[in-house]
Every structure is written in structure tokens, then in C-alpha cells.
Design a protein around this motif. Structure first.
Motif, PDB file in Angstrom:
ATOM      1  N   THR A 176      38.597  51.307  33.028  1.00 31.35           N
ATOM      2  CA  THR A 176      39.193  51.716  34.299  1.00 31.35           C
ATOM      3  C   THR A 176      38.128  52.263  35.235  1.00 31.35           C
ATOM      4  OG1 THR A 176      41.275  52.220  33.195  1.00 31.35           O
ATOM      5  CG2 THR A 176      40.938  53.192  35.357  1.00 31.35           C
ATOM      6  N   GLY A 177      37.247  53.099  34.703  1.00 32.04           N
ATOM      7  CA  GLY A 177      36.179  53.675  35.528  1.00 32.04           C
ATOM      8  C   GLY A 177      35.241  52.616  36.064  1.00 32.04           C
ATOM      9  N   LEU A 178      34.861  51.665  35.222  1.00 30.22           N
ATOM     10  CA  LEU A 178      33.971  50.603  35.684  1.00 30.22           C
ATOM     11  C   LEU A 178      34.642  49.735  36.729  1.00 30.22           C
ATOM     12  CD1 LEU A 178      32.229  49.520  32.360  1.00 30.22           C
ATOM     13  CD2 LEU A 178      31.188  50.683  34.301  1.00 30.22           C
ATOM     14  N   ASN A 179      35.932  49.475  36.585  1.00 22.94           N
ATOM     15  CA  ASN A 179      36.645  48.686  37.589  1.00 22.94           C
ATOM     16  C   ASN A 179      36.652  49.382  38.941  1.00 22.94           C
ATOM     17  OD1 ASN A 179      37.301  46.441  36.069  1.00 22.94           O
ATOM     18  ND2 ASN A 179      39.191  47.346  35.288  1.00 22.94           N
ATOM     19  N   LYS A 180      36.728  50.719  38.942  1.00 22.95           N
ATOM     20  CA  LYS A 180      36.753  51.455  40.209  1.00 22.95           C
ATOM     21  C   LYS A 180      35.363  51.626  40.795  1.00 22.95           C
ATOM     22  CE  LYS A 180      41.030  53.936  39.483  1.00 22.95           C
ATOM     23  NZ  LYS A 180      41.718  55.208  39.484  1.00 22.95           N
ATOM     24  N   VAL A 181      34.346  51.763  39.951  1.00 21.90           N
ATOM     25  CA  VAL A 181      32.992  52.035  40.419  1.00 21.90           C
ATOM     26  C   VAL A 181      32.288  50.779  40.907  1.00 21.90           C
ATOM     27  CG1 VAL A 181      30.705  52.811  39.672  1.00 21.90           C
ATOM     28  CG2 VAL A 181      32.715  54.086  38.995  1.00 21.90           C
ATOM     29  N   ILE A 182      32.486  49.675  40.203  1.00 26.41           N
ATOM     30  CA  ILE A 182      31.781  48.442  40.551  1.00 26.41           C
ATOM     31  C   ILE A 182      32.645  47.633  41.514  1.00 26.41           C
ATOM     32  CG2 ILE A 182      30.763  46.313  39.671  1.00 26.41           C
ATOM     33  CD1 ILE A 182      30.415  47.739  36.984  1.00 26.41           C
ATOM     34  N   PRO A 183      32.167  47.477  42.733  1.00 23.62           N
ATOM     35  CA  PRO A 183      32.951  46.693  43.703  1.00 23.62           C
ATOM     36  C   PRO A 183      32.871  45.203  43.384  1.00 23.62           C
ATOM     37  CG  PRO A 183      30.857  47.322  44.657  1.00 23.62           C
ATOM     38  CD  PRO A 183      30.923  47.964  43.292  1.00 23.62           C
ATOM     39  N   GLY A 184      33.784  44.468  43.936  1.00 25.18           N
ATOM     40  CA  GLY A 184      33.758  43.019  43.763  1.00 25.18           C
ATOM     41  C   GLY A 184      35.071  42.485  43.264  1.00 25.18           C
ATOM     42  N   LEU A 185      35.049  41.206  42.984  1.00 23.81           N
ATOM     43  CA  LEU A 185      36.237  40.542  42.489  1.00 23.81           C
ATOM     44  C   LEU A 185      36.624  41.082  41.123  1.00 23.81           C
ATOM     45  CD1 LEU A 185      35.242  36.888  43.410  1.00 23.81           C
ATOM     46  CD2 LEU A 185      36.782  38.392  44.669  1.00 23.81           C
ATOM     47  N   LYS A 186      37.891  40.968  40.800  1.00 28.12           N
ATOM     48  CA  LYS A 186      38.378  41.477  39.519  1.00 28.12           C
ATOM     49  C   LYS A 186      37.716  40.768  38.340  1.00 28.12           C
ATOM     50  CE  LYS A 186      42.565  42.548  37.000  1.00 28.12           C
ATOM     51  NZ  LYS A 186      44.004  42.590  37.012  1.00 28.12           N
ATOM     52  N   ASN A 187      37.502  39.468  38.449  1.00 26.52           N
ATOM     53  CA  ASN A 187      36.931  38.696  37.337  1.00 26.52           C
ATOM     54  C   ASN A 187      35.485  38.267  37.618  1.00 26.52           C
ATOM     55  OD1 ASN A 187      39.270  38.844  35.794  1.00 26.52           O
ATOM     56  ND2 ASN A 187      40.171  37.105  36.861  1.00 26.52           N
ATOM     57  N   ASP A 188      34.739  39.125  38.289  1.00 24.15           N
ATOM     58  CA  ASP A 188      33.337  38.853  38.599  1.00 24.15           C
ATOM     59  C   ASP A 188      32.528  38.831  37.299  1.00 24.15           C
ATOM     60  OD1 ASP A 188      30.967  38.556  40.026  1.00 24.15           O
ATOM     61  OD2 ASP A 188      30.706  40.719  40.247  1.00 24.15           O
ATOM     62  N   LEU A 189      31.672  37.829  37.129  1.00 21.09           N
ATOM     63  CA  LEU A 189      30.916  37.658  35.894  1.00 21.09           C
ATOM     64  C   LEU A 189      30.006  38.856  35.614  1.00 21.09           C
ATOM     65  CD1 LEU A 189      30.086  35.923  33.491  1.00 21.09           C
ATOM     66  CD2 LEU A 189      28.394  34.828  34.956  1.00 21.09           C
ATOM     67  N   GLY A 190      29.308  39.356  36.625  1.00 19.88           N
ATOM     68  CA  GLY A 190      28.423  40.506  36.440  1.00 19.88           C
ATOM     69  C   GLY A 190      29.181  41.731  35.971  1.00 19.88           C
ATOM     70  N   LYS A 191      30.352  41.945  36.548  1.00 21.25           N
ATOM     71  CA  LYS A 191      31.187  43.081  36.154  1.00 21.25           C
ATOM     72  C   LYS A 191      31.642  42.941  34.707  1.00 21.25           C
ATOM     73  CE  LYS A 191      34.562  45.219  38.787  1.00 21.25           C
ATOM     74  NZ  LYS A 191      35.835  45.235  39.537  1.00 21.25           N
ATOM     75  N   GLU A 192      32.023  41.745  34.324  1.00 20.06           N
ATOM     76  CA  GLU A 192      32.465  41.504  32.945  1.00 20.06           C
ATOM     77  C   GLU A 192      31.336  41.732  31.947  1.00 20.06           C
ATOM     78  OE1 GLU A 192      35.572  40.993  31.747  1.00 20.06           O
ATOM     79  OE2 GLU A 192      36.149  41.391  33.813  1.00 20.06           O
ATOM     80  N   ILE A 193      30.123  41.325  32.309  1.00 19.06           N
ATOM     81  CA  ILE A 193      28.978  41.548  31.426  1.00 19.06           C
ATOM     82  C   ILE A 193      28.722  43.039  31.252  1.00 19.06           C
ATOM     83  CG2 ILE A 193      26.461  41.280  31.239  1.00 19.06           C
ATOM     84  CD1 ILE A 193      26.860  38.498  32.549  1.00 19.06           C
ATOM     85  N   ILE A 194      28.789  43.801  32.329  1.00 21.18           N
ATOM     86  CA  ILE A 194      28.594  45.246  32.259  1.00 21.18           C
ATOM     87  C   ILE A 194      29.685  45.898  31.420  1.00 21.18           C
ATOM     88  CG2 ILE A 194      28.606  47.381  33.617  1.00 21.18           C
ATOM     89  CD1 ILE A 194      27.201  45.747  35.843  1.00 21.18           C
ATOM     90  N   LYS A 195      30.939  45.460  31.621  1.00 18.23           N
ATOM     91  CA  LYS A 195      32.043  46.023  30.835  1.00 18.23           C
ATOM     92  C   LYS A 195      31.889  45.717  29.350  1.00 18.23           C
ATOM     93  CE  LYS A 195      36.231  45.505  32.416  1.00 18.23           C
ATOM     94  NZ  LYS A 195      37.414  44.903  33.035  1.00 18.23           N
ATOM     95  N   GLN A 196      31.465  44.502  29.019  1.00 17.35           N
ATOM     96  CA  GLN A 196      31.282  44.147  27.615  1.00 17.35           C
ATOM     97  C   GLN A 196      30.134  44.937  26.997  1.00 17.35           C
ATOM     98  OE1 GLN A 196      30.975  39.915  27.087  1.00 17.35           O
ATOM     99  NE2 GLN A 196      33.071  39.559  27.771  1.00 17.35           N
ATOM    100  N   GLY A 197      29.062  45.149  27.761  1.00 13.41           N
ATOM    101  CA  GLY A 197      27.941  45.941  27.266  1.00 13.41           C
ATOM    102  C   GLY A 197      28.350  47.379  27.013  1.00 13.41           C
ATOM    103  N   ALA A 198      29.125  47.944  27.925  1.00 19.71           N
ATOM    104  CA  ALA A 198      29.601  49.312  27.758  1.00 19.71           C
ATOM    105  C   ALA A 198      30.554  49.412  26.576  1.00 19.71           C
ATOM    106  CB  ALA A 198      30.286  49.787  29.044  1.00 19.71           C
TER     107      ALA A 198
END
Length: 75
Positions: free
Chosen positions: A31-53
Motif C-alpha cells: 500500500t505504501g509503495l503504491n502511494k509513494v511511487i507515482p505512475g500507472l497501477k501496473n507499471d513494470l518498474g513499480k512492480e519490480i520495486i514491489k517484488q524486491g521489497a
């Protein structure tokens, strides 16, 4: 969630609580990463960061379990 329920059923309340804490931590992290990282909901970069975390959280959970098991064995 199933693991926590099984541990409660087996009277392993400490393990159930620990599982629940890490499950909640994972949800809060996403939830925190979704709010902090701007962009599309299914953005590849965001997903990589979420998986790493999430992976780091899982490694932390495994280390806590291993430390608890070693402590119990030494007592």
C-alpha cells in the motif's frame, strides 16, 4: 493467513502472531509503495520495486524464524 490459522489451531499462538505480523507488514508495504511511487497501477518498474521489497520482507521473516528456532534449541 492459512498458516496463522493452522498455528492457532495447534496452540502455537506465538507463531501465528508472527505470521500475522509479517502478513500485515507485507500489505502495508504494498500500500505504501503504491502511494509513494507515482505512475500507472501496473507499471513494470513499480512492480519490480514491489517484488524486491516483498522479497526483502520474506528474507527478514525467514531470518526471524531461524533465530527463534536457534534460541529455542539453545534453551
Amino acid at each position: 493467513m492459512i498458516e496463522a490459522g493452522v498455528n492457532i489451531n495447534d496452540n502455537k499462538v506465538e507463531k501465528a502472531g508472527q505470521s500475522a505480523v509479517f502478513m500485515v507488514a507485507g500489505e502495508l508495504l504494498n500500500t505504501g509503495l503504491n502511494k509513494v511511487i507515482p505512475g500507472l497501477k501496473n507499471d513494470l518498474g513499480k512492480e519490480i520495486i514491489k517484488q524486491g521489497a516483498g522479497l526483502k520482507l520474506k528474507i527478514t521473516e525467514n531470518e526471524v524464524k531461524k533465530t527463534n528456532n536457534q534460541t529455542k534449541e539453545n534453551n
